[in-house]
Design a protein around this motif. Structure first.
Motif: not given
Length: 62
Positions: A14, A16-18, A22, A30-31, A33-34, A37
């Motif tokens: 968690k 962080h950008v997963c 992308s 989908e995520q 915020e941080y 997903p």
């Protein structure tokens, strides 16, 4: 038996950008915020691409 993508929340770091979000070709992840997903099972095609990009190996196909 039908395959399905599962998130092992305990393994997900968690905060962080997963990366798998992308790269999913079906846009099934989908995520918010941080946070960990979420998986839209109606979109997931169980291709395994997200598994390859998950740094913590928190996504598995069962």
């Amino acid at each position: 038996m039908e395959k399905r993508l599962t998130l092992i929340v305990e393994k997900c770091s968690k905060n962080h950008v997963c990366p798998p979000v992308s790269v999913c070709p079906a846009m099934a992840l989908e995520q918010d915020e941080y946070k960990a997903p979420t998986i839209d099972e109606s979109k997931c095609i169980c291709c395994g691409t997200c598994m390859e990009f998950c740094p913590k190996q928190a996504l598995i196909i069962t």
